[in-house]
Design a protein around this motif. Sequence first.
Motif, PDB file in Angstrom:
ATOM      1  N   VAL A   4       0.845  -1.193   0.000  1.00 49.94           N
ATOM      2  CA  VAL A   4       0.000   0.000   0.000  1.00 49.94           C
ATOM      3  C   VAL A   4       0.877   1.237   0.000  1.00 49.94           C
ATOM      4  N   GLU A   5       0.811   1.997  -1.114  1.00 51.36           N
ATOM      5  CA  GLU A   5       1.574   3.229  -1.229  1.00 51.36           C
ATOM      6  C   GLU A   5       0.782   4.398  -0.665  1.00 51.36           C
ATOM      7  N   ALA A  22       3.808   0.360   2.489  1.00 53.59           N
ATOM      8  CA  ALA A  22       3.706  -0.576   3.604  1.00 53.59           C
ATOM      9  C   ALA A  22       3.376  -1.960   3.077  1.00 53.59           C
ATOM     10  N   ALA A  23       4.142  -2.944   3.513  1.00 53.68           N
ATOM     11  CA  ALA A  23       3.981  -4.322   3.042  1.00 53.68           C
ATOM     12  C   ALA A  23       3.369  -5.196   4.122  1.00 53.68           C
ATOM     13  N   SER A  24       2.604  -6.171   3.686  1.00 58.37           N
ATOM     14  CA  SER A  24       2.038  -7.152   4.605  1.00 58.37           C
ATOM     15  C   SER A  24       1.767  -8.445   3.858  1.00 58.37           C
ATOM     16  N   TYR A  94       4.525   3.395  -8.310  1.00 58.65           N
ATOM     17  CA  TYR A  94       4.167   2.059  -7.843  1.00 58.65           C
ATOM     18  C   TYR A  94       5.310   1.437  -7.059  1.00 58.65           C
ATOM     19  N   CYS A  95       4.933   0.738  -6.039  1.00 59.71           N
ATOM     20  CA  CYS A  95       5.862  -0.036  -5.229  1.00 59.71           C
ATOM     21  C   CYS A  95       5.833  -1.490  -5.702  1.00 59.71           C
ATOM     22  N   TRP A 109       2.771  -6.105  -6.470  1.00 58.68           N
ATOM     23  CA  TRP A 109       2.634  -4.693  -6.838  1.00 58.68           C
ATOM     24  C   TRP A 109       1.617  -3.994  -5.952  1.00 58.68           C
ATOM     25  N   GLY A 110       1.878  -2.726  -5.690  1.00 58.69           N
ATOM     26  CA  GLY A 110       0.903  -1.887  -5.039  1.00 58.69           C
ATOM     27  C   GLY A 110      -0.045  -1.278  -6.059  1.00 58.69           C
ATOM     28  N   GLN A 111      -0.983  -0.485  -5.549  1.00 57.97           N
ATOM     29  CA  GLN A 111      -2.003   0.108  -6.417  1.00 57.97           C
ATOM     30  C   GLN A 111      -1.575   1.454  -6.991  1.00 57.97           C
TER      31      GLN A 111
END
Length: 119
Positions: A4-5, A22-24, A94-95, A109-111
């Motif tokens: 989540v960016e 943030a990664a999860s 994008y992350c 990938w993030g959004q």
Amino acid sequence: AQLVESGGGVVPPGGSLRLSCAASGFTFNRYDMRWYRQAPGKEREWVAIISSTGNIVTYAGSVKGRFTISRDNAKNTVYLQMNSLKPEDTAVYYCNAWRSTSAGQETYWGQGTRVTVSS
């Protein structure tokens, strides 16, 4: 797995922004982390990479000296500090998490978060 960016917005030329990702749902400290961006009408391009341990960083030539990638493995978060922003930095950022495995690769990938550099 989720990325989540946050931190995007509108900033004047010469300004700064700090993006966070943030990664999860996966073992963050096993993955290299990358920032990509996609400007309107253009293909997605790589911006910066940081290794899983954080000791190796690499930047695209267009952002070198202005952007800094970092990570906090205790917080499962990667950052992109962007200084001296230019209108051509306008894009969705994008992350990406990536690692090589015996079966090939794992990537998430993030959004995306939108950055607009405009006066």
